[in-house]
Scaffold this active site. Structure first.
Site, short mmCIF file in Angstrom:
data_model
loop_
_atom_site.label_atom_id
_atom_site.label_comp_id
_atom_site.label_asym_id
_atom_site.label_seq_id
_atom_site.Cartn_x
_atom_site.Cartn_y
_atom_site.Cartn_z
N LYS A 52 4.90 16.37 27.35
CA LYS A 52 4.58 17.41 28.50
C LYS A 52 5.65 17.08 29.81
O LYS A 52 6.06 18.28 30.35
CB LYS A 52 3.07 16.80 29.10
CG LYS A 52 2.17 17.06 27.97
CD LYS A 52 0.79 16.65 28.29
CE LYS A 52 -0.20 16.86 26.99
NZ LYS A 52 -1.46 16.27 27.20
N GLN A 96 -4.53 11.76 30.51
CA GLN A 96 -4.45 12.02 29.02
C GLN A 96 -5.64 10.98 28.43
O GLN A 96 -5.89 10.05 28.76
CB GLN A 96 -3.16 11.21 28.55
CG GLN A 96 -2.53 11.33 27.20
CD GLN A 96 -2.60 12.66 26.56
OE1 GLN A 96 -2.13 13.62 27.31
NE2 GLN A 96 -2.80 12.96 25.42
N ASP A 119 -6.44 21.09 32.22
CA ASP A 119 -6.79 20.70 31.07
C ASP A 119 -8.16 21.54 30.86
O ASP A 119 -8.63 21.79 29.57
CB ASP A 119 -7.39 19.29 30.87
CG ASP A 119 -6.33 18.51 29.75
OD1 ASP A 119 -5.66 19.20 28.99
OD2 ASP A 119 -6.21 17.39 29.98
N1 GUN Z 1 -5.43 13.91 24.19
C1 GUN Z 1 -5.46 14.75 22.88
N2 GUN Z 1 -5.33 16.22 23.24
C2 GUN Z 1 -5.53 16.15 24.69
C3 GUN Z 1 -5.33 17.20 25.74
O1 GUN Z 1 -5.41 18.34 25.28
N3 GUN Z 1 -5.48 16.64 26.94
C4 GUN Z 1 -5.82 15.49 27.50
N4 GUN Z 1 -5.93 15.18 28.63
N5 GUN Z 1 -5.66 14.40 26.51
C5 GUN Z 1 -5.40 15.09 25.07
#
Ligand code: GUN
Length: 293
Positions: A52, A96, A119
């Site tokens: 990211k 995350q 998100d």
């Molecule tokens: N863990 C696995 N996929 C995601 C996601 O799309 N966003 C976040 N914040 N954590 C994750």
């Protein structure tokens, strides 16, 4: 042999489109910013967060990663979020997942301000998605829809079967694709651990979305010829023939299923890059909304 839906290529095309938006924002002295909070040392999470950050760098977004120990008390994590809510350089906040067990995920996700919730996991934004209102759509579901439409396999009028009902993928993608909207308007079936034998359901799919989190759950006998397969799985499995000693594999038995179906996404290089580019898109959207641009 199936057509391979190249998520990486589609994601790069979207990045090009986003760079035009970034130029426009730059002219108005706005640089979209994303803050990612990583708690603990889960290797998969570390790798996602790295990707990211790299994507932000590639496109010229400001990004900052806040790494916190797995033992951090919930109250201290809430304070970190509070600081980011008031930081004008940060337009998007992402925590995350998964979080350590002593932390209540629901409390944390509700603490992110809805305007910075790139998100789409805040309860208000989840509600908006359910109502079909404009919101931040969770990145993986948004990426799946985008890759289907851009590769000529729009879900409109099709029977989509989703395997998995997670809050991050299964449930939101089902909602997203069933709305009466362009690029959606599908008939959606959701299978899960309570469904028993999956095959009677999966064999009916025009589009099958596998979001289980276990390797090779979907086998060739479970799918129809002509089916479009979206493999959301990213399972780390041991592989001594690779330099690192492991590799990533999807939820679909790729070798056999790809011999039978019309189109399939690879792992890696399918849904993963789409998720990341949708996060960039949501961050730019957040910056535009917060600056009225
Ligand atoms: N863990 C696995 N996929 C995601 C996601 O799309 N966003 C976040 N914040 N954590 C994750």
């Amino acid at each position: 042999m199936a057509q391979i839906i190249d998520g990486k290529k589609i994601a790069r095309e979207i990045e090009k489109e986003l760079s035009l938006e970034l130029e426009y924002l730059k002219k108005h002295n706005v640089q979209p910013g994303l803050a990612v909070i990583l708690v603990g040392e889960n290797p998969a999470s570390q790798s996602y967060v790295r990707m990211k950050g790299k994507a932000c760098e590639r496109l010229g977004l400001f990004s900052k990663t806040i790494k916190l120990p797995a033992t951090i008390p919930q109250s201290a994590l809430l304070i970190e979020i509070e600081k980011l809510k008031h930081n004008p350089l940060v337009h998007g906040i992402l925590v995350q997942l998964p979080l350590p067990k002593h932390i209540d995920e629901k409390v944390i996700l509700a603490a992110v301000s809805p305007e910075k919730d790139v998100d789409g996991f805040h309860p208000m934004n989840k509600g908006k998605l359910m109502a079909g209102e404009d919101t931040f759509i969770p990145c993986t579901p948004a990426g799946i829809q985008e890759m289907l439409v851009r590769s000529g396999f729009s879900p409109e009028g099709k029977h989509v079967v989703v395997v998995g009902r997670s809050q991050i993928v299964g449930l939101p993608v089902a909602l997203l694709l069933m709305h009466k909207k362009t690029g959606a308007n599908a008939t959606v079936t959701v299978c899960h651990t309570g469904s028993g034998d999956l095959t009677p359901f999966t064999r009916q799919a025009d589009i099958l979305i596998a979001a289980v989190g276990k390797p090779a759950v979907i086998t060739a006998d479970m799918v129809r010829e002509g089916c479009i397969i979206i493999d959301v799985g990213s399972n780390r499995i041991a592989d001594p023939t690779t330099e690192k000693g492991y590799r990533f594999t999807g939820d679909v038995a790729y070798e056999s299923v790809s011999q039978k179906v019309r189109a399939i996404t690879p792992v890696p290089g399918g849904v993963g890059p789409m998720t990341i580019v949708m996060l960039l898109k949501n961050t730019i959207k957040a910056a535009r909304l917060q600056t009225n641009l």
